[in-house]
Enzyme design. Structure first.
Site, short mmCIF file in Angstrom:
data_model
loop_
_atom_site.label_atom_id
_atom_site.label_comp_id
_atom_site.label_asym_id
_atom_site.label_seq_id
_atom_site.Cartn_x
_atom_site.Cartn_y
_atom_site.Cartn_z
N ASP A 1 178.26 22.13 5.09
CA ASP A 1 178.07 23.51 4.62
C ASP A 1 176.61 23.93 4.61
O ASP A 1 176.27 24.97 4.03
CB ASP A 1 178.66 23.68 3.21
CG ASP A 1 177.91 22.87 2.16
OD1 ASP A 1 177.13 21.96 2.53
OD2 ASP A 1 178.10 23.15 0.95
N ASP B 1 171.75 4.51 23.37
CA ASP B 1 172.61 3.60 24.12
C ASP B 1 173.32 2.67 23.14
O ASP B 1 173.27 2.89 21.93
CB ASP B 1 171.78 2.79 25.14
CG ASP B 1 170.60 2.07 24.50
OD1 ASP B 1 170.69 1.73 23.29
OD2 ASP B 1 169.60 1.84 25.20
N VAL C 1 177.72 15.24 1.84
CA VAL C 1 177.54 15.79 0.49
C VAL C 1 178.04 17.23 0.51
O VAL C 1 177.48 18.08 1.19
CB VAL C 1 176.06 15.74 0.06
CG1 VAL C 1 175.91 16.30 -1.35
CG2 VAL C 1 175.53 14.32 0.13
N ARG D 1 170.65 12.67 11.85
CA ARG D 1 170.72 12.16 10.47
C ARG D 1 170.88 13.32 9.47
O ARG D 1 171.62 13.21 8.49
CB ARG D 1 169.46 11.35 10.17
CG ARG D 1 169.41 10.72 8.78
CD ARG D 1 168.26 9.73 8.71
NE ARG D 1 168.13 9.17 7.36
CZ ARG D 1 167.10 9.43 6.54
NH1 ARG D 1 166.11 10.21 6.96
NH2 ARG D 1 167.06 8.90 5.34
N HIS E 1 173.80 13.68 6.79
CA HIS E 1 173.53 13.81 5.35
C HIS E 1 174.10 15.11 4.79
O HIS E 1 174.49 15.17 3.62
CB HIS E 1 172.03 13.74 5.10
CG HIS E 1 171.49 12.34 5.13
ND1 HIS E 1 170.45 11.92 4.33
CD2 HIS E 1 171.87 11.25 5.85
CE1 HIS E 1 170.20 10.63 4.57
NE2 HIS E 1 171.05 10.22 5.49
N GLU F 1 169.54 18.99 -2.82
CA GLU F 1 169.76 17.75 -2.06
C GLU F 1 168.52 17.33 -1.29
O GLU F 1 168.21 16.14 -1.16
CB GLU F 1 170.91 17.93 -1.06
CG GLU F 1 172.28 18.14 -1.67
CD GLU F 1 173.29 18.55 -0.61
OE1 GLU F 1 173.18 18.08 0.55
OE2 GLU F 1 174.20 19.35 -0.92
N ASP G 1 165.88 0.06 16.56
CA ASP G 1 166.38 -0.60 17.77
C ASP G 1 165.15 -0.98 18.59
O ASP G 1 164.78 -0.27 19.53
CB ASP G 1 167.30 0.34 18.55
CG ASP G 1 167.96 -0.30 19.74
OD1 ASP G 1 167.62 -1.45 20.06
OD2 ASP G 1 168.81 0.34 20.38
N ASN H 1 166.81 11.87 1.14
CA ASN H 1 166.55 13.01 2.03
C ASN H 1 165.07 13.36 2.16
O ASN H 1 164.71 14.23 2.96
CB ASN H 1 167.31 14.25 1.53
CG ASN H 1 168.81 14.13 1.76
OD1 ASN H 1 169.25 13.46 2.69
ND2 ASN H 1 169.60 14.77 0.91
N HIS I 1 172.12 4.42 14.76
CA HIS I 1 170.90 3.65 14.50
C HIS I 1 170.30 3.08 15.78
O HIS I 1 169.31 2.35 15.74
CB HIS I 1 171.20 2.51 13.51
CG HIS I 1 171.47 3.00 12.13
ND1 HIS I 1 171.93 2.17 11.11
CD2 HIS I 1 171.34 4.23 11.57
CE1 HIS I 1 172.08 2.87 10.00
NE2 HIS I 1 171.73 4.12 10.25
N THR I 2 170.88 3.40 16.92
CA THR I 2 170.30 3.01 18.20
C THR I 2 169.01 3.78 18.48
O THR I 2 168.24 3.42 19.36
CB THR I 2 171.29 3.22 19.35
OG1 THR I 2 170.76 2.63 20.54
CG2 THR I 2 171.57 4.68 19.61
#
Length: 328
Positions: A78, A255, A74, A66, A70, A92, A247, A98, A196-197
Site C-alpha cells: 500500500d 542470477d 507491512v 527490497r 518491505h 515505517e 553474493d 528500513n 540476496h543474489t
C-alpha cells in the site's frame, strides 16, 4: 553459455506473459491494463524514468526490490513504507530495518513524471511495484507482469515494521510462519530469498554469527569456517559502517549464484542458512545450485506476482497520493 542463459530468460519471460495476456482481473481487484484508459503510457514512463537512475547506478536495483518487499510485508502493498514520519507519528521508514533503504528518489521521480502526464491517477503503491520490476529487468534479471490497481494507504507505523518484517537472524520456523501469514508458500520463501543474489549488507546484520553466536563468544557452526575467516577480516567487532557483498564477486548480477553459496554454507545471514533446515527449501536450494538456476527467473517472477498482491487496497479504499511521502 551466456547466450543459452539469455535464451532461457527470454523463454521464461514469454511464459510469464501467457496466463495474463487477456488482462483478466484478479480476485483481489488488480488487473493488467488497469490504467489503459486513464494513463496508457504508464509502463513506458516508469521504465524510462527508472532506467535513467539504474543506468547511472545499477546497484540501486537491490534496495528498490527490497523496498517493495518491505512495503508488502507491512500492511500489504500500500506504499506505507514511503510515508515520512510526522511530529505525531513515527512511520515505517524510520524503523531500524528500513533505515538502510535507498532509492526513494527514484520513486519520487517516477511519480512526478506520471503526475505531469496523468495527474491524480497512479498510486505510489503501483509505482513501487513497477519500479521494483523494472529495476531488476534493467540489470538483465527476472521479468514479470505487474497487475495494477493498488491504492495508497494512509497509515504507517514504525513498530509494525519491527514486528512484521522477516529478520536476517530468523530461523526456518519463524520465516515459514511469517511467509504463511502473508499467503506465501514455503517455495515462495526459498525463491524470494534469492533476491540476496544482489546487494550489500552492513556487518551488523550478521556479526553475531562471527563473534557471539550463543552469547559465549562463539561462531555459528552452520557457517563455513573458511568463510568466517574472510568475513572477520572485513568486519571487526562493533563495526557499524563496513558494507559486505551478499553474493561475493557477483553482487551486481541477478542470477542463481546465491543458491550455490547457501549450499556451500556461505549464506551471509542466518535466514539464508535456515533454508537448509527444511526439506522443501533445502531441495530448492540444491536444485538451483546444481541446475545453474534453470527455473529461478520464472520462479522469481511468479513469487513476485504473488507478493505484490499481499493486502492490497483497491476500489474506494485508501487514496491516490499526490506525493508519495505524504498523505493527501
Amino acid at each position: 553459455m551466456a547466450s543459452q542463459k539469455l535464451f532461457s530468460v527470454v523463454i521464461f519471460q514469454l511464459l510469464l506473459l501467457v496466463p495474463f495476456a487477456l488482462g483478466l482481473p484478479n480476485a483481489n481487484g488488480l488487473k493488467l491494463g488497469f490504467y489503459h484508459k486513464t494513463c496508457p503510457s504508464i509502463e513506458a514512463i516508469v521504465k524510462e524514468t527508472t532506467a535513467r537512475f539504474i543506468s547511472r547506478a545499477p546497484t540501486l536495483a537491490a534496495p528498490l526490490i527490497r523496498m517493495h518487499f518491505h512495503d508488502c510485508f507491512v500492511r500489504g502493498c500500500d506504499g506505507s513504507v514511503l510515508l515520512n514520519s510526522t511530529k505525531n507519528n513515527q512511520a515505517e521508514k524510520d524503523a531500524f530495518p528500513n533505515q538502510s533503504l535507498r532509492g526513494f528518489q527514484v520513486i519520487d521521480a517516477v511519480k512526478s513524471a506520471l503526475e505531469k502526464r496523468c495527474p491524480g491517477v497512479v498510486s505510489c503503491a503501483d509505482v513501487l511495484a513497477l519500479v521494483a520490476r523494472d529495476a531488476i529487468s534493467l540489470i538483465h534479471g527476472a521479468f514479470w507482469v505487474v497487475p495494477l490497481g493498488r491504492r495508497d494507504g494512509r497509515v504507517s507505523i514504525m513498530t509494525e515494521a519491527l514486528t512484521g518484517l522477516p529478520p536476517p537472524f530468523g530461523n526456518i520456523t519463524l520465516l515459514k510462519a511469517i511467509f504463511a501469514s502473508k499467503g506465501l508458500s514455503v517455495k515462495d520463501l526459498a525463491v524470494l530469498s534469492g533476491a540476496h543474489t544482489i546487494g550489500i549488507s552492513h556487518c551488523t546484520s550478521f556479526t553475531n554469527r562471527l563473534y557471539n553466536f550463543t552469547g559465549k563468544g562463539d561462531t555459528d557452526p552452520s557457517l563455513d569456517p573458511n568463510y568466517i575467516v574472510r568475513l572477520k577480516n572485513k568486519c571487526k567487532p562493533g563495526d557499524i559502517k563496513t558494507l559486505v557483498e551478499m553474493d561475493p564477486g557477483s553482487f551486481k548480477t541477478f542470477d542463481a549464484d546465491y543458491y550455490t553459496l547457501v549450499s556451500e554454507r556461505r549464506g551471509l545471514f542466518q535466514s539464508d542458512a535456515a533454508l537448509l533446515d527444511d526439506n522443501e527449501t533445502k531441495s530448492y536450494v540444491k536444485l538451483q545450485a546444481t541446475s545453474h538456476g534453470w527455473t529461478f527467473m520464472k520462479d522469481f517472477g511468479d513469487s513476485m506476482i504473488k507478493m505484490g498482491q499481499i493486502g492490497v487496497l483497491t476500489g474506494s479504499s485508501g487514496e491516490i497520493r499526490k506525493q508519495c511521502a505524504f498523505v493527501n
